[in-house]
Design a protein around this motif. Structure first.
Motif, PDB file in Angstrom:
ATOM      1  N   LEU A 100       0.806  -1.220   0.000  1.00  0.00           N
ATOM      2  CA  LEU A 100       0.000   0.000   0.000  1.00  0.00           C
ATOM      3  C   LEU A 100       0.841   1.273   0.000  1.00  0.00           C
ATOM      4  O   LEU A 100       0.451   2.276  -0.590  1.00  0.00           O
ATOM      5  CB  LEU A 100      -0.926   0.020   1.219  1.00  0.00           C
ATOM      6  N   LEU A 101       1.991   1.237   0.646  1.00  0.00           N
ATOM      7  CA  LEU A 101       2.771   2.454   0.850  1.00  0.00           C
ATOM      8  C   LEU A 101       3.911   2.662  -0.136  1.00  0.00           C
ATOM      9  O   LEU A 101       4.428   3.771  -0.247  1.00  0.00           O
ATOM     10  CB  LEU A 101       3.318   2.492   2.280  1.00  0.00           C
ATOM     11  N   GLU A 102       4.315   1.601  -0.845  1.00  0.00           N
ATOM     12  CA  GLU A 102       5.402   1.749  -1.819  1.00  0.00           C
ATOM     13  C   GLU A 102       4.842   2.026  -3.207  1.00  0.00           C
ATOM     14  O   GLU A 102       3.761   1.558  -3.559  1.00  0.00           O
ATOM     15  CB  GLU A 102       6.268   0.494  -1.851  1.00  0.00           C
ATOM     16  N   VAL A 103       5.596   2.762  -3.988  1.00  0.00           N
ATOM     17  CA  VAL A 103       5.174   3.068  -5.354  1.00  0.00           C
ATOM     18  C   VAL A 103       5.037   1.771  -6.147  1.00  0.00           C
ATOM     19  O   VAL A 103       5.932   0.913  -6.124  1.00  0.00           O
ATOM     20  CB  VAL A 103       6.179   4.026  -6.033  1.00  0.00           C
ATOM     21  N   ASP A 104       3.910   1.614  -6.797  1.00  0.00           N
ATOM     22  CA  ASP A 104       3.651   0.463  -7.661  1.00  0.00           C
ATOM     23  C   ASP A 104       3.844   0.919  -9.109  1.00  0.00           C
ATOM     24  O   ASP A 104       3.248   1.921  -9.525  1.00  0.00           O
ATOM     25  CB  ASP A 104       2.225  -0.051  -7.441  1.00  0.00           C
ATOM     26  N   ASP A 105       4.663   0.197  -9.863  1.00  0.00           N
ATOM     27  CA  ASP A 105       4.977   0.599 -11.240  1.00  0.00           C
ATOM     28  C   ASP A 105       3.731   0.735 -12.110  1.00  0.00           C
ATOM     29  O   ASP A 105       3.622   1.665 -12.912  1.00  0.00           O
ATOM     30  CB  ASP A 105       5.947  -0.390 -11.879  1.00  0.00           C
ATOM     31  N   SER A 106       2.779  -0.185 -11.963  1.00  0.00           N
ATOM     32  CA  SER A 106       1.604  -0.138 -12.835  1.00  0.00           C
ATOM     33  C   SER A 106       0.675   1.022 -12.481  1.00  0.00           C
ATOM     34  O   SER A 106      -0.081   1.490 -13.329  1.00  0.00           O
ATOM     35  CB  SER A 106       0.849  -1.469 -12.806  1.00  0.00           C
ATOM     36  N   LEU A 107       0.726   1.503 -11.248  1.00  0.00           N
ATOM     37  CA  LEU A 107      -0.103   2.644 -10.840  1.00  0.00           C
ATOM     38  C   LEU A 107       0.639   3.969 -10.986  1.00  0.00           C
ATOM     39  O   LEU A 107       0.028   5.019 -11.111  1.00  0.00           O
ATOM     40  CB  LEU A 107      -0.554   2.485  -9.388  1.00  0.00           C
ATOM     41  N   GLY A 108       1.963   3.899 -10.924  1.00  0.00           N
ATOM     42  CA  GLY A 108       2.777   5.107 -11.013  1.00  0.00           C
ATOM     43  C   GLY A 108       2.904   5.863  -9.700  1.00  0.00           C
ATOM     44  O   GLY A 108       3.638   6.837  -9.608  1.00  0.00           O
ATOM     45  N   VAL A 109       2.177   5.445  -8.694  1.00  0.00           N
ATOM     46  CA  VAL A 109       2.213   6.025  -7.347  1.00  0.00           C
ATOM     47  C   VAL A 109       1.999   4.884  -6.354  1.00  0.00           C
ATOM     48  O   VAL A 109       1.678   3.762  -6.744  1.00  0.00           O
ATOM     49  CB  VAL A 109       1.124   7.110  -7.137  1.00  0.00           C
ATOM     50  N   ALA A 110       2.128   5.190  -5.078  1.00  0.00           N
ATOM     51  CA  ALA A 110       1.791   4.201  -4.052  1.00  0.00           C
ATOM     52  C   ALA A 110       0.283   3.934  -4.123  1.00  0.00           C
ATOM     53  O   ALA A 110      -0.500   4.858  -4.340  1.00  0.00           O
ATOM     54  CB  ALA A 110       2.178   4.711  -2.673  1.00  0.00           C
ATOM     55  N   PRO A 111      -0.129   2.681  -3.951  1.00  0.00           N
ATOM     56  CA  PRO A 111      -1.563   2.379  -4.001  1.00  0.00           C
ATOM     57  C   PRO A 111      -2.411   3.248  -3.065  1.00  0.00           C
ATOM     58  O   PRO A 111      -3.504   3.663  -3.437  1.00  0.00           O
ATOM     59  CB  PRO A 111      -1.627   0.904  -3.620  1.00  0.00           C
ATOM     60  N   ILE A 112      -1.909   3.577  -1.884  1.00  0.00           N
ATOM     61  CA  ILE A 112      -2.691   4.421  -0.975  1.00  0.00           C
ATOM     62  C   ILE A 112      -2.911   5.796  -1.590  1.00  0.00           C
ATOM     63  O   ILE A 112      -3.987   6.382  -1.450  1.00  0.00           O
ATOM     64  CB  ILE A 112      -2.034   4.516   0.429  1.00  0.00           C
ATOM     65  N   ASP A 113      -1.921   6.303  -2.313  1.00  0.00           N
ATOM     66  CA  ASP A 113      -2.077   7.606  -2.962  1.00  0.00           C
ATOM     67  C   ASP A 113      -3.057   7.526  -4.131  1.00  0.00           C
ATOM     68  O   ASP A 113      -3.810   8.463  -4.387  1.00  0.00           O
ATOM     69  CB  ASP A 113      -0.722   8.140  -3.410  1.00  0.00           C
ATOM     70  N   ALA A 114      -3.065   6.379  -4.831  1.00  0.00           N
ATOM     71  CA  ALA A 114      -4.045   6.175  -5.900  1.00  0.00           C
ATOM     72  C   ALA A 114      -5.457   6.102  -5.308  1.00  0.00           C
ATOM     73  O   ALA A 114      -6.406   6.645  -5.882  1.00  0.00           O
ATOM     74  CB  ALA A 114      -3.718   4.914  -6.691  1.00  0.00           C
ATOM     75  N   LEU A 115      -5.607   5.461  -4.137  1.00  0.00           N
ATOM     76  CA  LEU A 115      -6.916   5.422  -3.479  1.00  0.00           C
ATOM     77  C   LEU A 115      -7.367   6.833  -3.109  1.00  0.00           C
ATOM     78  O   LEU A 115      -8.532   7.198  -3.317  1.00  0.00           O
ATOM     79  CB  LEU A 115      -6.866   4.549  -2.223  1.00  0.00           C
ATOM     80  N   LEU A 116      -6.451   7.623  -2.598  1.00  0.00           N
ATOM     81  CA  LEU A 116      -6.779   9.007  -2.234  1.00  0.00           C
ATOM     82  C   LEU A 116      -7.200   9.820  -3.458  1.00  0.00           C
ATOM     83  O   LEU A 116      -8.001  10.748  -3.346  1.00  0.00           O
ATOM     84  CB  LEU A 116      -5.586   9.680  -1.558  1.00  0.00           C
ATOM     85  N   ALA A 117      -6.672   9.456  -4.613  1.00  0.00           N
ATOM     86  CA  ALA A 117      -6.996  10.165  -5.858  1.00  0.00           C
ATOM     87  C   ALA A 117      -8.264   9.633  -6.517  1.00  0.00           C
ATOM     88  O   ALA A 117      -8.609  10.047  -7.626  1.00  0.00           O
ATOM     89  CB  ALA A 117      -5.822  10.055  -6.827  1.00  0.00           C
ATOM     90  N   GLY A 118      -8.957   8.690  -5.863  1.00  0.00           N
ATOM     91  CA  GLY A 118     -10.219   8.186  -6.399  1.00  0.00           C
ATOM     92  C   GLY A 118     -10.069   7.035  -7.373  1.00  0.00           C
ATOM     93  O   GLY A 118     -11.009   6.740  -8.115  1.00  0.00           O
ATOM     94  N   ARG A 119      -8.937   6.364  -7.365  1.00  0.00           N
ATOM     95  CA  ARG A 119      -8.674   5.283  -8.317  1.00  0.00           C
ATOM     96  C   ARG A 119      -8.891   3.901  -7.678  1.00  0.00           C
ATOM     97  O   ARG A 119      -8.140   2.970  -7.902  1.00  0.00           O
ATOM     98  CB  ARG A 119      -7.242   5.422  -8.852  1.00  0.00           C
ATOM     99  N   LYS A 120      -9.952   3.770  -6.891  1.00  0.00           N
ATOM    100  CA  LYS A 120     -10.229   2.556  -6.131  1.00  0.00           C
ATOM    101  C   LYS A 120     -10.300   1.307  -7.007  1.00  0.00           C
ATOM    102  O   LYS A 120      -9.660   0.294  -6.707  1.00  0.00           O
ATOM    103  CB  LYS A 120     -11.535   2.743  -5.354  1.00  0.00           C
ATOM    104  N   ALA A 121     -11.053   1.333  -8.084  1.00  0.00           N
ATOM    105  CA  ALA A 121     -11.214   0.141  -8.933  1.00  0.00           C
ATOM    106  C   ALA A 121      -9.875  -0.277  -9.537  1.00  0.00           C
ATOM    107  O   ALA A 121      -9.551  -1.471  -9.571  1.00  0.00           O
ATOM    108  CB  ALA A 121     -12.237   0.407 -10.033  1.00  0.00           C
ATOM    109  N   GLU A 122      -9.100   0.684  -9.978  1.00  0.00           N
ATOM    110  CA  GLU A 122      -7.798   0.383 -10.564  1.00  0.00           C
ATOM    111  C   GLU A 122      -6.860  -0.248  -9.529  1.00  0.00           C
ATOM    112  O   GLU A 122      -6.172  -1.236  -9.809  1.00  0.00           O
ATOM    113  CB  GLU A 122      -7.183   1.671 -11.115  1.00  0.00           C
ATOM    114  N   VAL A 123      -6.855   0.305  -8.315  1.00  0.00           N
ATOM    115  CA  VAL A 123      -6.005  -0.235  -7.249  1.00  0.00           C
ATOM    116  C   VAL A 123      -6.396  -1.676  -6.947  1.00  0.00           C
ATOM    117  O   VAL A 123      -5.541  -2.556  -6.829  1.00  0.00           O
ATOM    118  CB  VAL A 123      -6.099   0.636  -5.972  1.00  0.00           C
ATOM    119  N   ARG A 124      -7.676  -1.940  -6.871  1.00  0.00           N
ATOM    120  CA  ARG A 124      -8.123  -3.305  -6.541  1.00  0.00           C
ATOM    121  C   ARG A 124      -7.843  -4.271  -7.680  1.00  0.00           C
ATOM    122  O   ARG A 124      -7.505  -5.435  -7.438  1.00  0.00           O
ATOM    123  CB  ARG A 124      -9.597  -3.283  -6.159  1.00  0.00           C
TER     124      ARG A 124
END
Length: 113
Positions: free
Chosen positions: A82-106
């Protein structure tokens, strides 16, 4: 944690209970029910402050934690992911969740297994 991940502030159970205007017992219940995730650091359970938004556990976190649990991730592995940058998301998953990208993170979490 990765060098590219932003620094996180860690909160103890009493800190979280204060932020939630709740009791330590209620915070532990939120952890048990996967509304929050905690790991041990220096013998204390700690939770990243980013998991608390507007005085409540981040709503998008629970479903993501359940996906990671289904993928047989340990709490420590889940926290790291959750806290480390994920290459496929380009950011940490928690930051993607904060940005409203819930479906993509899951989707990315489900692909981990």
């Amino acid at each position: 944690m990765s060098e590219t991940a932003p620094a996180r502030t860690w909160l103890t159970i009493p800190d979280v209970s204060e932020r939630l205007s709740s009791t330590p017992g209620r915070v532990r219940k939120l952890i048990e029910e996967h509304h929050l995730l905690a790991v041990r650091r220096d013998k204390a359970l700690v939770i990243p402050d980013v998991f608390i938004q507007n005085g409540e556990p981040m709503p998008e976190l629970r479903g993501t934690l359940l996906v990671l649990q289904d993928m047989r991730f340990s709490p420590e592995e889940s926290m790291q992911w959750l806290l480390e940058v994920d290459d496929s998301l380009g950011v940490a998953p928690i930051d993607a969740l904060l940005a409203g990208r819930k479906a993509e993170v899951r989707r990315v979490a489900q692909a981990l297994g």
